[in-house]
Structures are given as C-alpha cells and as structure tokens.
Design an enzyme around this catalytic site. Structure first.
Site: not given
Ligand code: AP5
Length: 189
Positions: A127, A13, A132, A88, A143
């Site tokens: 990663r 994402k 993180r 979400r 997660r």
């Molecule tokens: P990346 O692009 O970072 O993937 P991502 O889906 O964004 O992963 P996140 O770890 O950021 O997701 P998340 O949903 O846990 O985190 P968020 O910040 O939203 O890619 C991941 C890795 O893969 C990287 O190293 C990248 O280089 C690699 N990669 C990407 N695409 C690739 C490809 N095609 N091929 C190979 N490698 C690739 O949320 C974090 C926390 O915040 C949650 O756990 C929760 O506590 C809170 N939170 C956030 N939003 C909410 C909400 N709306 N409601 C409640 N709590 C929330």
C-alpha cells in the site's frame, strides 16, 4: 440502500465503500476512518483507542459503538449508508440492530469481500499510503488473525439472516464493483 461491507484487512472494504457510496449517493461510514480521525485529533477517545489500532487489536465494542452511533444516525437521514468495518464482532452485530432503529434493519445486504490471505497481505504490504501504522508486517499478521477469530463468525450470522452476499474480491476493483452491483440487482428480483 443500506449496505454493510465485511472482509479481511486488505479485502477492499474502503475502496469498494467509496465507490458504492458514490454510486448510490449515500454516506460511506468507515469505523476505521472515524477511529483514526480521533487518534489524529488527539481526542480523549483517540488516546484510549490509539494502542489498539497500532497493534492490530479490535477496539472494545462499547467505544466503537460510541464512535459510529451518530454517523449511522446521520446516514439514515441521508437515505442509507455503506458501513465499512462495522459490525466486526457478534456483539457489535447485535448492537447494530438497535443503532439502526427506527429503520429496523442495519442492512439490506451484507457484502463479504472474499480474498485469500496472501492477496490481502500483498495489497497491504504494497500500500502506497504510509500513514497507517498498522501496515507493518507483524501488525498485518495480527489483523488477519483477529479477522479470522473475531469477524469471520459473522459470516454465518448474516448467512442465517439471509443477508449475506459473497463476492470474489481478488479481481480488479471495477470487476469487483460490477459483481457487487450484479448481486444486489439479483437480490431485488
Ligand atoms: P482497502 O480498500 O483499504 O481495503 P480494506 O479492506 O478497507 O483494508 P483496511 O486495511 O482498511 O482494512 P482494516 O479492516 O484493517 O481497516 P479498518 O480501517 O477497518 O484496500 C487495501 C489496499 O488494496 C489498497 O492499497 C487498495 O488500493 C488495494 N485494493 C483494494 N481493492 C483492490 C483490488 N480489487 N485489486 C487490487 N488492489 C486493491 O480498521 C483498522 C483498525 O481499526 C482495526 O484493526 C481495529 O483496531 C479498529 N477498528 C475498526 N473498526 C472496528 C470495529 N468495528 N471494532 C473494533 N475495532 C475496529
């Protein structure tokens, strides 16, 4: 253009959000980045959400909505948004309709980045970034579990709304981006 990116942790994402925001010249609004920003600055809200993030639990809906409200409003003024990580939960999805007013719809399309859990697990474990705290193996499992329990039901919600675009996201980044852009073009026909 208003896009929502939906997907498991590690589905890409953040990666695709940045690329699509640059492509369409619109803001990339990441709820996770906004929340981590509050934790980093030690704001009152940051103190309240820190434990949820560290344990891979969802932050309560009302706090998340408070965090994204202004960013969505500003993005609307800038011509659209790529929303990454919000909505979400079903409650957030319903709330998002109000947040998007007066543009009415929160999204022209909701892009689901579909990856097997094993691929997501491998990406997050490998990663390079080390700031993180939620990339510890046990928290990654939590997660993924939370995604399947709380966020996956949104797929049906957005499918029924006619907004869902599913993209196979285990392929290389540029291939996934091309598939998203192709699917968006196809929808506009
Ligand atoms: P990346 O692009 O970072 O993937 P991502 O889906 O964004 O992963 P996140 O770890 O950021 O997701 P998340 O949903 O846990 O985190 P968020 O910040 O939203 O890619 C991941 C890795 O893969 C990287 O190293 C990248 O280089 C690699 N990669 C990407 N695409 C690739 C490809 N095609 N091929 C190979 N490698 C690739 O949320 C974090 C926390 O915040 C949650 O756990 C929760 O506590 C809170 N939170 C956030 N939003 C909410 C909400 N709306 N409601 C409640 N709590 C929330």
């Amino acid at each position: 253009m208003r896009l929502v990116l939906l997907g498991a942790p590690g589905s890409g994402k953040g990666t695709q959000g940045a690329v699509l925001a640059a492509h369409f010249d619109i803001p990339h609004v990441s709820s996770g980045e906004l929340l981590r920003g509050h934790v980093a600055t030690g704001s009152e809200l940051g103190r309240r959400v820190r434990t949820f993030l560290a344990h891979g639990e969802l932050v309560p809906d009302d706090l998340v909505v408070d965090v994204v409200r202004d960013a969505i409003a500003s993005a609307g003024d800038a011509g659209g948004h790529v929303l990454d990580g919000f909505p979400r939960t079903l409650a957030q999805a319903k709330c998002a309709f109000d947040l998007a007013a007066p543009t009415v719809a929160i999204a022209d399309a909701v892009i689901y980045l579909d990856v097997p859990d094993d691929v997501a697990r491998e990406r997050l474990t490998g990663r390079a970034q080390t700031d993180r705290v939620d990339d510890a193996p046990a928290v990654i499992e939590q997660r993924l579990e939370v995604f399947h329990a709380e966020t996956a039901p949104l797929l049906r919600f957005y499918e029924q709304s006619g907004l869902l675009v599913t993209v196979a996201a285990e392929k290389p980044v540029d291939v996934v981006t091309a598939a998203i852009l192709d699917a968006l073009t196809e929808r506009q026909r």
